[in-house]
Design a protein around this motif. Structure first.
Motif, PDB file in Angstrom:
ATOM      1  N   ILE A   1      10.760   9.007  40.173  1.00 11.82           N
ATOM      2  CA  ILE A   1      11.659   7.953  39.706  1.00 11.82           C
ATOM      3  C   ILE A   1      11.138   7.245  38.449  1.00 11.82           C
ATOM      4  N   LEU A   2       9.877   6.827  38.445  1.00  9.28           N
ATOM      5  CA  LEU A   2       9.370   6.005  37.330  1.00  9.28           C
ATOM      6  C   LEU A   2       9.481   6.672  35.960  1.00  9.28           C
ATOM      7  N   PRO A   3       9.238   7.976  35.814  1.00 11.24           N
ATOM      8  CA  PRO A   3       9.430   8.581  34.490  1.00 11.24           C
ATOM      9  C   PRO A   3      10.881   8.521  34.000  1.00 11.24           C
ATOM     10  N   GLN A   4      11.827   8.388  34.928  1.00  8.72           N
ATOM     11  CA  GLN A   4      13.247   8.299  34.546  1.00  8.72           C
ATOM     12  C   GLN A   4      13.614   6.904  34.029  1.00  8.72           C
ATOM     13  N   VAL A   5      12.793   5.922  34.365  1.00  8.40           N
ATOM     14  CA  VAL A   5      13.044   4.542  33.951  1.00  8.40           C
ATOM     15  C   VAL A   5      11.760   3.964  33.340  1.00  8.40           C
ATOM     16  N   PRO A   6      11.321   4.523  32.205  1.00  8.99           N
ATOM     17  CA  PRO A   6      10.004   4.163  31.658  1.00  8.99           C
ATOM     18  C   PRO A   6       9.878   2.713  31.196  1.00  8.99           C
ATOM     19  N   LYS A   7      10.991   2.016  31.003  1.00  7.57           N
ATOM     20  CA  LYS A   7      10.910   0.628  30.557  1.00  7.57           C
ATOM     21  C   LYS A   7      10.818  -0.362  31.717  1.00  7.57           C
ATOM     22  N   VAL A   8      10.892   0.139  32.933  1.00  3.15           N
ATOM     23  CA  VAL A   8      10.827  -0.752  34.100  1.00  3.15           C
ATOM     24  C   VAL A   8       9.430  -1.363  34.198  1.00  3.15           C
TER      25      VAL A   8
END
Length: 188
Positions: free
Chosen positions: A95-102
């Motif tokens: 999940i985290l690589p899909q939303v790198p600005k989180v």
């Protein structure tokens, strides 16, 4: 990124999107926080919300959503997290690589908080979990594609109140908690 636990059984769904139960107050809370209208995301007088309107709003505001549980057993057939057995938690490495600005994860209750904290390489004792409306550093170490430990994300984990009507907090107080959070995140 908003992270709850797991949707109710499909017979309780009013739409095919996060927080699909019409009787959960999530989208009423968002409506009040951002538009001062609890029915902002509701479809007319129908007992459902508009998932496309919600998606567009969340995309525009930069708010991601992801359950903390990928597979679960609802022991009593209702939506209560009290009787939820987690079989497979979310894979944050995917999940985290899909939303790198989180930079901030926020949970919508205790079970979601527990699931995320148990994903840490050194999960804290339950006594160290953030209480409702509190936050803590979330030093998640993710695995890269070669199964090597990658950088620790400098994330913060906020615990917000459950949006379930079974949670013993008035809608006004839930709205105030979410509004305060979104103000801190510069989303309002």
């Amino acid at each position: 990124m908003m992270m709850g636990t797991f949707p109710p059984t499909i017979d309780k769904w009013a739409m095919s999107f996060h927080y699909p139960n019409f009787y959960n107050d999530m989208w009423r809370i968002y409506g009040r926080v951002f538009f001062d209208d609890a029915d902002y995301f509701r479809v007319g007088d129908d007992k459902r919300f508009d998932p496309e309107r919600i998606r567009a709003f969340m995309f525009e505001r930069g708010i991601a959503s992801c359950p903390t549980v990928k597979q679960a057993i609802r022991e009593t057939g209702n939506a209560s997290d009290k009787n939820l057995t987690v079989v497979t938690p979310v894979n944050l490495d995917d999940i985290l690589p899909q939303v790198p600005k989180v930079k901030t994860l926020f949970t919508t209750g205790g079970k979601a908080t527990e699931v995320l904290l148990n994903l840490l390489s050194e999960p804290p004792a339950k006594s160290k979990y953030p209480k409702t409306n509190q936050s803590m550093d979330y030093p998640y170490e993710w695995q890269n594609t070669d199964n090597q430990k990658a950088d620790v994300n400098n994330l913060t984990l906020y615990r917000l109140p459950s949006t379930s009507r079974a949670y013993p907090l008035s809608l006004d107080k839930k709205v105030a908690a979410y509004k305060s959070f979104f103000e801190k995140m510069d989303k309002l």
